[in-house]
Design an enzyme around this catalytic site. Structure first.
Site, PDB file in Angstrom:
ATOM      1  N   SER A 213      -7.142  -0.291   9.660  1.00 63.40           N
ATOM      2  CA  SER A 213      -6.732   0.610   8.581  1.00 63.40           C
ATOM      3  C   SER A 213      -7.695   0.592   7.394  1.00 63.40           C
ATOM      4  O   SER A 213      -8.868   0.884   7.535  1.00 63.40           O
ATOM      5  CB  SER A 213      -5.315   0.257   8.163  1.00 63.40           C
ATOM      6  N   HIS A 214      -7.212   0.175   6.249  1.00 66.87           N
ATOM      7  CA  HIS A 214      -7.976   0.242   4.999  1.00 66.87           C
ATOM      8  C   HIS A 214      -8.817  -1.011   4.771  1.00 66.87           C
ATOM      9  O   HIS A 214      -9.495  -1.114   3.762  1.00 66.87           O
ATOM     10  CB  HIS A 214      -6.989   0.408   3.836  1.00 66.87           C
TER      11      HIS A 214
ATOM     12  N   ASP B 121      -7.801   6.902   4.235  1.00 67.09           N
ATOM     13  CA  ASP B 121      -8.296   5.542   4.496  1.00 67.09           C
ATOM     14  C   ASP B 121      -9.051   5.441   5.819  1.00 67.09           C
ATOM     15  O   ASP B 121      -9.335   6.446   6.472  1.00 67.09           O
ATOM     16  CB  ASP B 121      -7.133   4.546   4.473  1.00 67.09           C
TER      17      ASP B 121
ATOM     18  N   ASP C 189      -8.401   4.698   8.947  1.00 71.28           N
ATOM     19  CA  ASP C 189      -7.894   5.334  10.165  1.00 71.28           C
ATOM     20  C   ASP C 189      -7.129   6.627   9.900  1.00 71.28           C
ATOM     21  O   ASP C 189      -6.496   7.170  10.807  1.00 71.28           O
ATOM     22  CB  ASP C 189      -7.005   4.348  10.937  1.00 71.28           C
TER      23      ASP C 189
ATOM     24  N   ASP D 260      -4.448   7.460   8.037  1.00 69.95           N
ATOM     25  CA  ASP D 260      -3.005   7.625   7.852  1.00 69.95           C
ATOM     26  C   ASP D 260      -2.572   7.557   6.390  1.00 69.95           C
ATOM     27  O   ASP D 260      -1.468   7.972   6.060  1.00 69.95           O
ATOM     28  CB  ASP D 260      -2.196   6.653   8.739  1.00 69.95           C
ATOM     29  N   ARG D 261      -3.435   7.036   5.516  1.00 72.71           N
ATOM     30  CA  ARG D 261      -3.061   6.973   4.093  1.00 72.71           C
ATOM     31  C   ARG D 261      -3.620   8.162   3.326  1.00 72.71           C
ATOM     32  O   ARG D 261      -4.601   8.776   3.756  1.00 72.71           O
ATOM     33  CB  ARG D 261      -3.618   5.703   3.450  1.00 72.71           C
TER      34      ARG D 261
ATOM     35  N   LYS E  78       2.285   7.735   9.648  1.00 78.89           N
ATOM     36  CA  LYS E  78       1.988   8.377   8.381  1.00 78.89           C
ATOM     37  C   LYS E  78       0.704   9.171   8.566  1.00 78.89           C
ATOM     38  O   LYS E  78      -0.093   8.855   9.453  1.00 78.89           O
ATOM     39  CB  LYS E  78       1.896   7.372   7.257  1.00 78.89           C
TER      40      LYS E  78
HETATM   41  C1  G1P Z   1       0.671  -2.674   4.022  1.00 76.52           C
HETATM   42  C2  G1P Z   1       1.580  -1.803   3.177  1.00 76.52           C
HETATM   43  C3  G1P Z   1       2.640  -1.172   4.059  1.00 76.52           C
HETATM   44  C4  G1P Z   1       1.973  -0.399   5.191  1.00 76.52           C
HETATM   45  C5  G1P Z   1       0.995  -1.292   5.944  1.00 76.52           C
HETATM   46  C6  G1P Z   1       0.206  -0.512   6.987  1.00 76.52           C
HETATM   47  O1  G1P Z   1       1.422  -3.713   4.626  1.00 76.52           O
HETATM   48  O2  G1P Z   1       2.179  -2.536   2.144  1.00 76.52           O
HETATM   49  O3  G1P Z   1       3.445  -0.332   3.267  1.00 76.52           O
HETATM   50  O4  G1P Z   1       2.931   0.105   6.080  1.00 76.52           O
HETATM   51  O5  G1P Z   1       0.080  -1.882   5.030  1.00 76.52           O
HETATM   52  O6  G1P Z   1      -0.578   0.482   6.418  1.00 76.52           O
HETATM   53  P1  G1P Z   1       1.473  -5.204   4.021  1.00 76.52           P
HETATM   54  O7  G1P Z   1       0.059  -5.672   3.902  1.00 76.52           O
HETATM   55  O8  G1P Z   1       2.102  -5.083   2.665  1.00 76.52           O
HETATM   56  O9  G1P Z   1       2.317  -5.985   4.983  1.00 76.52           O
HETATM   57 ZN    ZN Z   2      -4.361   3.155   7.639  1.00 78.04          ZN
END
Ligand code: G1P
Ligand code: ZN
Length: 544
Positions: free
Chosen positions: A113-114, A278, A280, A282-283, A377
């Site tokens: 992801s990010h 982000d 991938d 989804d954000r 998302k």
């Molecule tokens: C974080 C975000 C959560 C999101 C997840 C995946 O998880 O807080 O809302 O669903 O990334 O993108 P966390 O690191 O808080 O467990």
């Molecule tokens: Zn992501």
């Protein structure tokens, strides 16, 4: 070409977190590490024989190697077909879209992801089921259990497959189909939104916007949709070519990491609309001219304006937000007289509600917004939703937000992250706080009085499954709230997340700086939990 049974030994750290298994690349590069987890995924599927699986990732370092491994293992495990995005690319929402469109047994998303990418950075793998959504906790726990007892996995001795050429090849009896990663997703977007209306907005040269793909997966999607299908000028998408290390950046669309975009939204000639996604895809972060739109407000606004968008004009069945997310959307749901559900952090908890038709829209404070069009998302979807509203209302985004606040009041919200904290200290802090919860009601902290405190325990309204210890909630008598939890996606040390929210109903007080509006809660959190004493930090690393 023949099937090989490979003897393996287990690893004990393969429990999926909030969103799949995320580790440093070097961890995934250990012998059999990736293979064990992939075999555990395959074992969780009732039968792989004759099934179709979608595979794609955000293009980060190790994406291509991992896909070649998955191809060999999937063929040996008897899948009939693999659908893979060209170049190994598929955004997370696109994986969900393709699983649903071609009714496959599920898909594998390769992404962290990010989190940053590169040989010394992060990699990740996540399994999505046949509804297109992240595997439920029951499935991820079953996968984890398998990783602890696995003795062998199946693979084959085939050569690497060409991932860059669209078309089909064969490995053992498995058809490997390389598809255009963008077109199915772009077609779906065209079904949901009023592209004609949006085209006239984006081709109006007075409306200047920018989309920052942050060198990550949404580049090709945004170029196709915004520039090609909607006629925005070339260059509207910045950082649009995915790179293995995201240009050396941190592909997280927030005010800190998307600073290039933020500068363009705040300069002497600020753009009218800005957005970022982000690693991938989804954000999302959306910005008006010189104006940051908090994701909690964004969700509330999308719901309030959903009737302006073709896909949602018949109405929205219900909405959901994760527990730490601010409660702006609750007010809109109440006004519309539709149900509003609260779930633990993580997209996987929305799936059952969507599958049961209980909710249409949902979101999290962590820049995640989505709807039942897929089961993830969806960053670009949220941006298009906003553009559709802006085109329809013919008002700047920031005016739309301000009007919303004067209609509903404002839910001030902020999240403070303390990253890379000593894991033992962070757990100790949460544990000692837990022991105080049952006696906290009535306690005074500054001018605040605790009304109630608990550790969030979720019972899924659809299948009755339970998830305990999902975050500490401290509610105050004035309705404001502090939530604390440890991240389930980090890969080094612990990340403490502290969430603050407070409602302000007076229209003359809705334009303050959230840090000021929440200042007493920020002090109270430290007094109640001993954040600075346990973490040794005087201030958070990231504030959103
Ligand atoms: C974080 C975000 C959560 C999101 C997840 C995946 O998880 O807080 O809302 O669903 O990334 O993108 P966390 O690191 O808080 O467990
Ligand atoms: Zn992501």
């Amino acid at each position: 070409m023949s099937i090989i049974t490979v003897a393996t030994s287990t690893y004990d750290d393969q429990r999926p977190g909030t969103s799949g298994l995320r580790k440093k690349v070097v961890v995934f590069q250990q012998p059999h590490y990736l293979e064990n987890f992939v075999q555990a995924i395959f074992n969780s599927i009732e039968t792989c024989q004759g099934q179709t699986l979608v595979v794609g990732g955000d293009g980060r370092y190790y994406n291509r190697q991992a896909i070649q491994t998955i191809i060999r293992m999937a063929a040996a495990n008897g899948f009939a077909k693999l659908i893979i995005g060209q170049g190994g690319i598929l955004s997370t929402p696109a994986v969900s879209c393709v699983i649903r469109k071609y009714q496959t047994i599920g898909g594998i998303v390769l992404s962290a992801s990010h989190n940053p990418g590169g040989p010394d950075e992060d990699f990740g793998i996540k399994f999505n089921g046949s509804n297109g959504g992240p595997a439920t906790e029951k499935v991820t726990e079953a996968i984890f259990a398998t990783t602890k007892s696995l003795e062998h996995y199946l693979s084959c001795d085939s050569a690497d497959v060409d991932l860059d050429t669209i078309g089909s090849t064969q490995v053992l009896n498995t058809e490997i189909s390389i598809i255009d990663p963008v077109s199915d997703y772009a077609d779906l977007m065209e079904e949901l939104f009023d592209f004609e209306k949006m085209r006239s907005l984006l081709s109006n040269r007075r409306f200047k916007m920018c989309f920052d793909a942050m060198h990550a997966v949404t580049g090709p999607y945004a170029i196709e949709i915004l520039e090609k299908r909607l006629g925005a000028p070339e260059g509207t998408v910045m950082n649009g070519v995915p790179s293995e290390n995201f240009g050396g950046g941190h592909p997280d669309p927030n005010l800190v990491h998307a600073h290039e975009l933020v500068e363009r939204m705040n300069g002497t000639e600020p753009l009218a609309f800005g957005a970022a996604s982000d690693g991938d895809g989804d954000r999302n972060m959306v910005l008006g001219s010189g104006f940051y739109i908090n994701p909690c407000d964004s969700l509330a606004l999308l719901l309030d304006n959903a009737h302006l968008v073709p896909a949602y004009k018949e109405g929205v069945a219900g909405v959901a937000r994760s527990m730490p997310t601010g409660r702006a959307v609750d007010r809109v749901a109440a006004a519309l007289e539709i149900p509003c559900y609260e779930t633990p952090t993580g997209w996987k908890f929305f799936g059952n509600l969507m599958d049961a038709g209980k909710i249409t829209l949902c979101g999290e404070e962590s820049f995640g917004t989505g709807s039942s069009h897929v089961r993830e998302k969806d960053g670009l979807w949220a941006v298009l939703f906003w553009l559709n509203i802006v085109a329809e209302r013919n008002q700047p985004a920031r005016t739309i937000v301000r009007e919303h606040w004067s209609k509903y009041g404002r839910d001030y919200f902020s999240r403070h992250d303390y990253e890379n904290v000593d894991s033992a200290k962070a757990s100790e802090m949460i544990e000692q706080l837990r022991t105080k919860l049952s006696t906290m009601a009535g306690q005074q902290v500054g001018d605040l009085t605790v009304e109630s405190a608990d550790d969030y325990h979720y019972i899924d309204p659809i299948d009755g499954s339970e998830s305990a210890k999902q975050g500490i909630r401290i509610l105050f008598t004035d309705g404001s709230r502090i939530v604390m939890r440890l991240s389930g996606t980090g890969t080094s040390g612990a990340t403490l997340r502290v969430y603050f929210d407070r409602y302000e109903g007076d229209p003359f007080h809705v334009s303050h700086d959230p840090q000021k509006a929440l200042a007493d809660l920020i002090i109270a959190a430290d007094q109640l939990a001993g954040i600075s004493a346990f973490t040794g930090r005087q201030k958070p690393d990231v504030i959103t």
